[in-house]
Design a protein around this motif. Structure first.
Motif, PDB file in Angstrom:
ATOM      1  N   VAL A  29      -3.467  10.984   4.794  1.00 38.28           N
ATOM      2  CA  VAL A  29      -2.392  10.112   5.273  1.00 38.28           C
ATOM      3  C   VAL A  29      -1.741   9.413   4.082  1.00 38.28           C
ATOM      4  O   VAL A  29      -2.427   8.795   3.266  1.00 38.28           O
ATOM      5  CB  VAL A  29      -2.948   9.060   6.274  1.00 38.28           C
ATOM      6  CG1 VAL A  29      -1.877   8.026   6.630  1.00 38.28           C
ATOM      7  CG2 VAL A  29      -3.450   9.747   7.546  1.00 38.28           C
ATOM      8  N   LEU A  30      -0.433   9.534   3.982  1.00 40.31           N
ATOM      9  CA  LEU A  30       0.340   8.874   2.927  1.00 40.31           C
ATOM     10  C   LEU A  30       1.080   7.696   3.562  1.00 40.31           C
ATOM     11  O   LEU A  30       1.884   7.877   4.480  1.00 40.31           O
ATOM     12  CB  LEU A  30       1.334   9.864   2.312  1.00 40.31           C
ATOM     13  CG  LEU A  30       2.392   9.328   1.351  1.00 40.31           C
ATOM     14  CD1 LEU A  30       1.751   8.706   0.100  1.00 40.31           C
ATOM     15  CD2 LEU A  30       3.364  10.440   0.948  1.00 40.31           C
ATOM     16  N   ILE A  31       0.781   6.498   3.068  1.00 39.04           N
ATOM     17  CA  ILE A  31       1.389   5.285   3.639  1.00 39.04           C
ATOM     18  C   ILE A  31       2.800   5.102   3.077  1.00 39.04           C
ATOM     19  O   ILE A  31       3.014   5.199   1.871  1.00 39.04           O
ATOM     20  CB  ILE A  31       0.522   4.048   3.300  1.00 39.04           C
ATOM     21  CG1 ILE A  31      -0.898   4.227   3.854  1.00 39.04           C
ATOM     22  CG2 ILE A  31       1.166   2.765   3.813  1.00 39.04           C
ATOM     23  CD1 ILE A  31      -1.886   3.160   3.385  1.00 39.04           C
ATOM     24  N   ARG A  61       9.974  13.220 -11.610  1.00 35.53           N
ATOM     25  CA  ARG A  61      10.943  12.269 -11.022  1.00 35.53           C
ATOM     26  C   ARG A  61      10.337  10.903 -10.791  1.00 35.53           C
ATOM     27  O   ARG A  61      11.027   9.902 -10.820  1.00 35.53           O
ATOM     28  CB  ARG A  61      11.493  12.813  -9.696  1.00 35.53           C
ATOM     29  CG  ARG A  61      12.433  13.961  -9.870  1.00 35.53           C
ATOM     30  CD  ARG A  61      13.278  14.182  -8.635  1.00 35.53           C
ATOM     31  NE  ARG A  61      14.399  13.276  -8.580  1.00 35.53           N
ATOM     32  CZ  ARG A  61      14.575  12.371  -7.646  1.00 35.53           C
ATOM     33  NH1 ARG A  61      13.690  12.227  -6.709  1.00 35.53           N
ATOM     34  NH2 ARG A  61      15.637  11.607  -7.643  1.00 35.53           N
ATOM     35  N   LEU A  62       9.054  10.845 -10.571  1.00 35.73           N
ATOM     36  CA  LEU A  62       8.416   9.557 -10.307  1.00 35.73           C
ATOM     37  C   LEU A  62       8.676   8.592 -11.449  1.00 35.73           C
ATOM     38  O   LEU A  62       8.819   7.395 -11.244  1.00 35.73           O
ATOM     39  CB  LEU A  62       6.909   9.743 -10.112  1.00 35.73           C
ATOM     40  CG  LEU A  62       6.519  10.425  -8.806  1.00 35.73           C
ATOM     41  CD1 LEU A  62       5.030  10.749  -8.797  1.00 35.73           C
ATOM     42  CD2 LEU A  62       6.852   9.559  -7.611  1.00 35.73           C
ATOM     43  N   GLU A  69       0.804  -1.235   0.000  1.00 35.01           N
ATOM     44  CA  GLU A  69       0.000   0.000   0.000  1.00 35.01           C
ATOM     45  C   GLU A  69       0.831   1.277   0.000  1.00 35.01           C
ATOM     46  O   GLU A  69       0.278   2.376  -0.095  1.00 35.01           O
ATOM     47  CB  GLU A  69      -0.931   0.001   1.221  1.00 35.01           C
ATOM     48  CG  GLU A  69      -1.973  -1.104   1.187  1.00 35.01           C
ATOM     49  CD  GLU A  69      -2.935  -1.016   2.368  1.00 35.01           C
ATOM     50  OE1 GLU A  69      -3.525   0.053   2.568  1.00 35.01           O
ATOM     51  OE2 GLU A  69      -3.053  -2.008   3.093  1.00 35.01           O
ATOM     52  N   ALA A  70       2.144   1.138   0.129  1.00 31.76           N
ATOM     53  CA  ALA A  70       3.011   2.325   0.185  1.00 31.76           C
ATOM     54  C   ALA A  70       2.788   3.215  -1.029  1.00 31.76           C
ATOM     55  O   ALA A  70       2.646   2.719  -2.154  1.00 31.76           O
ATOM     56  CB  ALA A  70       4.470   1.897   0.262  1.00 31.76           C
ATOM     57  N   GLY A  71       2.725   4.501  -0.790  1.00 29.73           N
ATOM     58  CA  GLY A  71       2.496   5.462  -1.876  1.00 29.73           C
ATOM     59  C   GLY A  71       1.028   5.845  -2.004  1.00 29.73           C
ATOM     60  O   GLY A  71       0.686   6.792  -2.708  1.00 29.73           O
ATOM     61  N   GLU A  97      10.126   6.683  -3.772  1.00 36.56           N
ATOM     62  CA  GLU A  97       8.963   7.213  -4.511  1.00 36.56           C
ATOM     63  C   GLU A  97       7.948   7.828  -3.558  1.00 36.56           C
ATOM     64  O   GLU A  97       7.322   8.848  -3.857  1.00 36.56           O
ATOM     65  CB  GLU A  97       8.275   6.096  -5.306  1.00 36.56           C
ATOM     66  CG  GLU A  97       9.049   5.662  -6.529  1.00 36.56           C
ATOM     67  CD  GLU A  97       8.463   4.412  -7.171  1.00 36.56           C
ATOM     68  OE1 GLU A  97       7.273   4.123  -6.948  1.00 36.56           O
ATOM     69  OE2 GLU A  97       9.208   3.720  -7.877  1.00 36.56           O
ATOM     70  N   THR A  98       7.764   7.187  -2.407  1.00 35.60           N
ATOM     71  CA  THR A  98       6.764   7.693  -1.465  1.00 35.60           C
ATOM     72  C   THR A  98       7.196   9.032  -0.871  1.00 35.60           C
ATOM     73  O   THR A  98       6.374   9.944  -0.708  1.00 35.60           O
ATOM     74  CB  THR A  98       6.494   6.658  -0.350  1.00 35.60           C
ATOM     75  OG1 THR A  98       6.177   5.411  -0.956  1.00 35.60           O
ATOM     76  CG2 THR A  98       5.343   7.096   0.529  1.00 35.60           C
TER      77      THR A  98
END
Ligand code: URA
Length: 199
Positions: free
Chosen positions: A150-152, A195-196, A134-136, A171-172
């Protein structure tokens, strides 16, 4: 609690035993980005500041890369006292420390809260989470009645024992900078967004 500082607390008997000091959050009280970790480790406990050990170096390096210097963000933890043998804080301890975290979020009113690892992610989202997957992802959640973004994120330490998590972490953190409206012309010359695509 005095402003954002907890100067005395004895709510968690085991943590009172194991800590050498209370580790409060660090960074400006009007920061746009709030990073939330799990709890202090050995280095943090001895220096009295969150994320100053190896995880802290990983975090600092990536913050610098995306143009979000450590001095410009706020960094805190779900619990402010080091658990014995670096175990995870338990539910009671998380709950005991929750009002301090909520007060910090309320005062700061950040654009985005970045949860570093499973413990803060599940604590703030109020559900179980598969952080690596789930990151990002950004999720809106009510914290103390107010909707918060909230950003995981994976825990920076995860990149030390599993290199494949480095790009997820990087990336996150870039996404955090994008959400906070920070561009890093020095590294990409295009305001941060493109950049992503490099990862
Ligand atoms: N890991 C955390 O979760 N918090 C810290 O402050 C340091 C390492």
């Amino acid at each position: 609690m005095d402003g954002l500082e907890v100067s005395a607390c004895e709510r968690c008997p085991e943590l009172v035993e194991s800590r050498s000091q209370i580790v409060n959050g660090t960074g400006p009280e009007d920061a746009d980005v709030l990073f939330v970790g799990e709890g202090p480790g050995a280095q943090e406990d001895s220096q009295g500041e969150p994320f100053v050990g190896r995880s802290g170096s990983v975090l600092d390096d990536q913050l610098r890369t995306v143009g979000l210097d450590r001095e410009t963000v706020r960094i805190t933890n779900c619990v402010r006292c080091r658990p014995p043998e670096n175990r995870d804080p338990n539910k009671t301890e998380l709950q005991n420390c929750r009002s301090y975290l909520e007060a910090e979020i309320e005062l700061l009113d950040p654009d985005v809260i970045v949860t570093l690892g499973k413990v803060p992610t599940e604590h703030l989202l109020g559900r179980s989470a598969a952080v690596t997957k789930e990151a990002g992802t950004v999720e809106e959640v009510r914290i103390d009645g107010t909707p918060r973004r909230v950003l995981i994120c994976v825990h920076p330490a995860a990149t030390l024992y599993d290199r494949s998590q480095s790009s997820t972490f990087e990336e996150t953190i870039q996404t955090a900078a994008d959400l906070a409206g920070v561009s890093n012309e020095a590294t990409d010359g295009s305001g941060g967004q493109s950049r992503l695509g490099e990862f």
